[in-house]
Design a protein around this motif. Structure first.
Motif, PDB file in Angstrom:
ATOM      1  N   GLU A 260      18.921  -8.092 -17.531  1.00 16.18           N
ATOM      2  CA  GLU A 260      17.939  -8.855 -16.758  1.00 16.18           C
ATOM      3  C   GLU A 260      18.436  -9.127 -15.339  1.00 16.18           C
ATOM      4  N   MET A 261      19.750  -9.440 -15.230  1.00 18.82           N
ATOM      5  CA  MET A 261      20.317  -9.714 -13.911  1.00 18.82           C
ATOM      6  C   MET A 261      20.089  -8.528 -12.992  1.00 18.82           C
ATOM      7  N   VAL A 262      20.347  -7.336 -13.532  1.00 17.65           N
ATOM      8  CA  VAL A 262      20.140  -6.125 -12.737  1.00 17.65           C
ATOM      9  C   VAL A 262      18.675  -5.992 -12.361  1.00 17.65           C
ATOM     10  N   ILE A 263      17.794  -6.235 -13.336  1.00 18.46           N
ATOM     11  CA  ILE A 263      16.364  -6.073 -13.086  1.00 18.46           C
ATOM     12  C   ILE A 263      15.874  -7.094 -12.056  1.00 18.46           C
ATOM     13  N   MET A 264      16.412  -8.313 -12.140  1.00 17.40           N
ATOM     14  CA  MET A 264      16.013  -9.348 -11.184  1.00 17.40           C
ATOM     15  C   MET A 264      16.351  -8.935  -9.766  1.00 17.40           C
ATOM     16  N   PHE A 265      17.559  -8.380  -9.613  1.00 15.09           N
ATOM     17  CA  PHE A 265      17.949  -7.891  -8.296  1.00 15.09           C
ATOM     18  C   PHE A 265      17.045  -6.724  -7.888  1.00 15.09           C
ATOM     19  N   LEU A 266      16.861  -5.804  -8.819  1.00 17.32           N
ATOM     20  CA  LEU A 266      16.102  -4.590  -8.529  1.00 17.32           C
ATOM     21  C   LEU A 266      14.660  -4.913  -8.152  1.00 17.32           C
ATOM     22  N   GLN A 267      14.049  -5.872  -8.863  1.00 15.73           N
ATOM     23  CA  GLN A 267      12.649  -6.191  -8.571  1.00 15.73           C
ATOM     24  C   GLN A 267      12.504  -6.876  -7.213  1.00 15.73           C
ATOM     25  N   ALA A 268      13.481  -7.723  -6.877  1.00 21.63           N
ATOM     26  CA  ALA A 268      13.461  -8.322  -5.531  1.00 21.63           C
ATOM     27  C   ALA A 268      13.579  -7.225  -4.490  1.00 21.63           C
ATOM     28  N   PHE A 269      14.464  -6.271  -4.764  1.00 17.67           N
ATOM     29  CA  PHE A 269      14.651  -5.137  -3.853  1.00 17.67           C
ATOM     30  C   PHE A 269      13.363  -4.331  -3.718  1.00 17.67           C
ATOM     31  N   VAL A 270      12.745  -4.022  -4.862  1.00 19.33           N
ATOM     32  CA  VAL A 270      11.524  -3.205  -4.840  1.00 19.33           C
ATOM     33  C   VAL A 270      10.400  -3.936  -4.108  1.00 19.33           C
ATOM     34  N   PHE A 271      10.277  -5.234  -4.368  1.00 22.37           N
ATOM     35  CA  PHE A 271       9.230  -6.019  -3.692  1.00 22.37           C
ATOM     36  C   PHE A 271       9.410  -5.933  -2.174  1.00 22.37           C
ATOM     37  N   THR A 272      10.651  -6.104  -1.716  1.00 26.08           N
ATOM     38  CA  THR A 272      10.934  -6.067  -0.284  1.00 26.08           C
ATOM     39  C   THR A 272      10.751  -4.661   0.273  1.00 26.08           C
ATOM     40  N   LEU A 273      11.199  -3.680  -0.511  1.00 34.45           N
ATOM     41  CA  LEU A 273      11.063  -2.284  -0.090  1.00 34.45           C
ATOM     42  C   LEU A 273       9.594  -1.914   0.107  1.00 34.45           C
ATOM     43  N   LEU A 274       8.744  -2.340  -0.838  1.00 33.77           N
ATOM     44  CA  LEU A 274       7.321  -2.026  -0.724  1.00 33.77           C
ATOM     45  C   LEU A 274       6.708  -2.731   0.484  1.00 33.77           C
ATOM     46  N   ALA A 275       7.124  -3.984   0.724  1.00 33.87           N
ATOM     47  CA  ALA A 275       6.623  -4.692   1.915  1.00 33.87           C
ATOM     48  C   ALA A 275       6.958  -3.889   3.170  1.00 33.87           C
ATOM     49  N   ALA A 276       8.220  -3.417   3.249  1.00 31.14           N
ATOM     50  CA  ALA A 276       8.638  -2.625   4.410  1.00 31.14           C
ATOM     51  C   ALA A 276       7.847  -1.322   4.488  1.00 31.14           C
ATOM     52  N   LEU A 277       7.619  -0.708   3.328  1.00 30.29           N
ATOM     53  CA  LEU A 277       6.871   0.561   3.293  1.00 30.29           C
ATOM     54  C   LEU A 277       5.444   0.361   3.812  1.00 30.29           C
ATOM     55  N   TYR A 278       4.786  -0.720   3.352  1.00 26.63           N
ATOM     56  CA  TYR A 278       3.403  -0.962   3.770  1.00 26.63           C
ATOM     57  C   TYR A 278       3.332  -1.224   5.272  1.00 26.63           C
ATOM     58  N   ILE A 279       4.253  -2.049   5.765  1.00 26.53           N
ATOM     59  CA  ILE A 279       4.243  -2.354   7.202  1.00 26.53           C
ATOM     60  C   ILE A 279       4.547  -1.088   8.004  1.00 26.53           C
ATOM     61  N   GLY A 280       5.526  -0.313   7.504  1.00 30.32           N
ATOM     62  CA  GLY A 280       5.887   0.929   8.188  1.00 30.32           C
ATOM     63  C   GLY A 280       4.719   1.905   8.251  1.00 30.32           C
ATOM     64  N   GLN A 281       3.992   2.025   7.130  1.00 30.76           N
ATOM     65  CA  GLN A 281       2.828   2.935   7.093  1.00 30.76           C
ATOM     66  C   GLN A 281       1.748   2.473   8.060  1.00 30.76           C
ATOM     67  N   ALA A 282       1.564   1.136   8.144  1.00 26.74           N
ATOM     68  CA  ALA A 282       0.541   0.618   9.050  1.00 26.74           C
ATOM     69  C   ALA A 282       0.919   0.890  10.501  1.00 26.74           C
ATOM     70  N   GLN A 283       2.219   0.899  10.775  1.00 24.65           N
ATOM     71  CA  GLN A 283       2.676   1.180  12.139  1.00 24.65           C
ATOM     72  C   GLN A 283       2.404   2.623  12.539  1.00 24.65           C
ATOM     73  N   GLU A 284       2.668   3.525  11.582  1.00 21.00           N
ATOM     74  CA  GLU A 284       2.516   4.947  11.885  1.00 21.00           C
ATOM     75  C   GLU A 284       1.043   5.341  11.844  1.00 21.00           C
ATOM     76  N   ALA A 285       0.704   6.286  12.677  1.00 21.54           N
ATOM     77  CA  ALA A 285      -0.642   6.863  12.539  1.00 21.54           C
ATOM     78  C   ALA A 285      -0.653   7.671  11.247  1.00 21.54           C
ATOM     79  N   HIS A 286      -1.747   7.611  10.515  1.00 23.37           N
ATOM     80  CA  HIS A 286      -1.805   8.259   9.216  1.00 23.37           C
ATOM     81  C   HIS A 286      -1.832   9.771   9.354  1.00 23.37           C
TER      82      HIS A 286
END
Lengths: 286, 181
Positions: A260-286
């Motif tokens: 669970e400890m690993v998953i807790m870290f991983l899910q926080a990482f994934v949540f942040t990674l997806l936030a960065a991905l969405y913002i990054g995609q919005a920045q770039e022209a599609h």
């Protein structure tokens, strides 16, 4: 845990090999609905209000933990870091080198405070699930991840509108895939709208919620099963068998806690990674 | 109670109040990160990068300087070796020249001495010859007087006789000398 579930667990203890004893009751979703400490009927007046529950208390604990950590690791900074400072830098550099830079490049550095806050906050809310006696991940209540996903949703749309130069330009770039032939657009555009503006924020919030929910339920099941099977007074043979079973359940509990400890870290990482991905995609022209 | 709760318990619930609590908590965290932690850490990391880069730059410069000095030192050493060799060569040459000169001088001196000795000998010989000639003349006259028993008064005739005698004598002497050589 509500008083009911606590009583249930206490009653369930040592049920194995007790003639006429209680059967095993697996932990229900009730463990995710701690009763509220309410003023008046606050919290029970509406299905849209939760009231002050264990979740709210743990939210304060998690927030205080993050604030303390941030203050402690960044109050005295020097060129040659000591251990305390290195610990803070590890998180900062981890977010920058593993999330921000790969997703958005150097121009994403201005979103670093947002991403760092998201990561630390989600991670702190998650680890509430394995801190002894607290043991309830705040993110297993969908209300909290939804709030954060909403923030990210608003930010990436705003960033998109700003960097594409207008609302129409942004939505066009977001829902009309470039290079697709015209005849397929009536099919593709609705799919893109649903996927980018409905599914995306929902899965963003539900992903972390569901893993935390399931993980906590799993740990609770191991704990309850171990407690139920622990019955050394059931005679020499059955008593030792029950202790063995209970021990196996304890080992499972410990192993899955580490997991669970690993998953807790991983899910926080994934949540942040997806936030960065969405913002990054919005920045770039599609 | 349990049955009642189960009906209300929707796992996918979104409580407005809890959502707002979450937003407030996040806002507080974000505020601290944005205003305090992130700028400080960013600034410190930039400073560190600068200082490390500066340090590398300085080290490179120092290395180049050291290399230059070492090159200079090596050049000087090489020059010194070369000069030493040159000096040695020169000294050898000088020694040879001095020896040759001394030898030359000695030879010249020796030759001069030999020549002087020769001249002296020649002079002595000449002198001896002249003296001898005189003495022989006197002796011959005396002898002739004694033999003839009379003094030749006529000095002209006397001289003629002596000269003839001497010429004969010299002639025969020269012949004898030529025969010896």
């Amino acid at each position: 845990m509500s008083a009911d579930t606590l009583n249930l667990a206490a009653e369930g203890g040592g049920g194995l090999f007790t003639p006429g004893g209680p059967g095993f009751e697996a932990p229900s979703v009730g463990i995710f609905f701690p009763s509220a400490w309410s003023w008046g009927n606050y919290g029970e007046t509406s299905p849209y209000l939760g009231g002050i529950t264990k979740y709210a208390v743990l939210l304060v604990v998690a927030t205080a933990l993050v604030l303390l950590f941030l203050w402690w690791t960044s109050r005295r900074l020097s060129m040659v870091p000591d251990r305390r400072q290195s610990l803070g830098e590890i998180f900062y550099l981890f977010i920058r080198e593993q999330i921000s830079r790969p997703m958005m490049g150097a121009k994403g550095d201005k979103y670093l405070p947002l991403l760092l806050s998201l990561f630390l906050f989600v991670f702190a809310m998650n680890i509430m699930g394995i801190i002894p006696f607290l043991q309830l991940p705040v993110t297993s209540n969908l209300s909290y991840p939804v709030g954060l996903a909403l923030i990210v949703y608003i930010i990436f749309i705003a960033v998109g509108i700003k960097s594409q130069g207008g609302v129409a330009a942004y939505f066009k770039s977001a829902v009309v895939p470039s290079g697709a032939p015209g005849w397929i657009l009536p099919l593709l555009v609705p799919i893109e709208i649903i996927s980018n503006f409905l599914i995306r924020p929902a899965t963003h919030a539900i992903r972390v919620f569901a893993t935390m929910f399931a993980g906590h339920l799993l740990l609770a099941t191991f704990a309850a099963a171990g407690w139920y099977m622990f019955n050394p007074s059931a005679g020499p043979l059955f008593g030792s068998i029950s202790v063995l079973f209970s021990g196996a359940s304890l080992v499972g509990f410990i192993v899955f806690t580490a997991f669970e400890m690993v998953i807790m870290f991983l899910q926080a990482f994934v949540f942040t990674l997806l936030a960065a991905l969405y913002i990054g995609q919005a920045q770039e022209a599609h | 109670m349990l049955g009642l709760a189960a009906e209300e318990q929707n796992v996918l619930r979104i409580h407005i109040d809890e959502l707002v609590f979450g937003l407030i908590a996040f806002a507080v965290i974000f505020g601290l990160v944005y205003k305090y932690a992130a700028p400080r850490i960013t600034k410190m990391l930039d400073e560190r990068a600068d200082s490390i880069e500066g340090g590398i730059e300085r080290a490179k410069k120092a290395e180049a300087e050291a290399e230059e000095i070492r090159q200079q030192y090596r050049d000087k050493l090489e020059e010194a070796h070369r000069e030493y060799a040159q000096e040695l060569e020169k000294a050898k040459e000088q020694r040879a020249a001095i020896i040759a000169e001394a030898r030359e001088e000695a030879q010249v001196e020796a030759r001069r001495l030999v020549e002087a000795a020769h001249a002296q000998i020649e002079a002595d010989r000449q002198q001896a010859m002249a003296q001898l000639r005189n003495e022989i003349g006197v002796l011959s006259t005396e002898l002739a007087t004694r033999i003839v028993g009379e003094t030749l008064s006529d000095s002209a005739a006397q001289n003629r006789v002596i000269d003839r005698f001497l010429d004969e004598l010299e002639h025969s002497g020269n012949n004898q000398q030529a025969g010896v050589r």
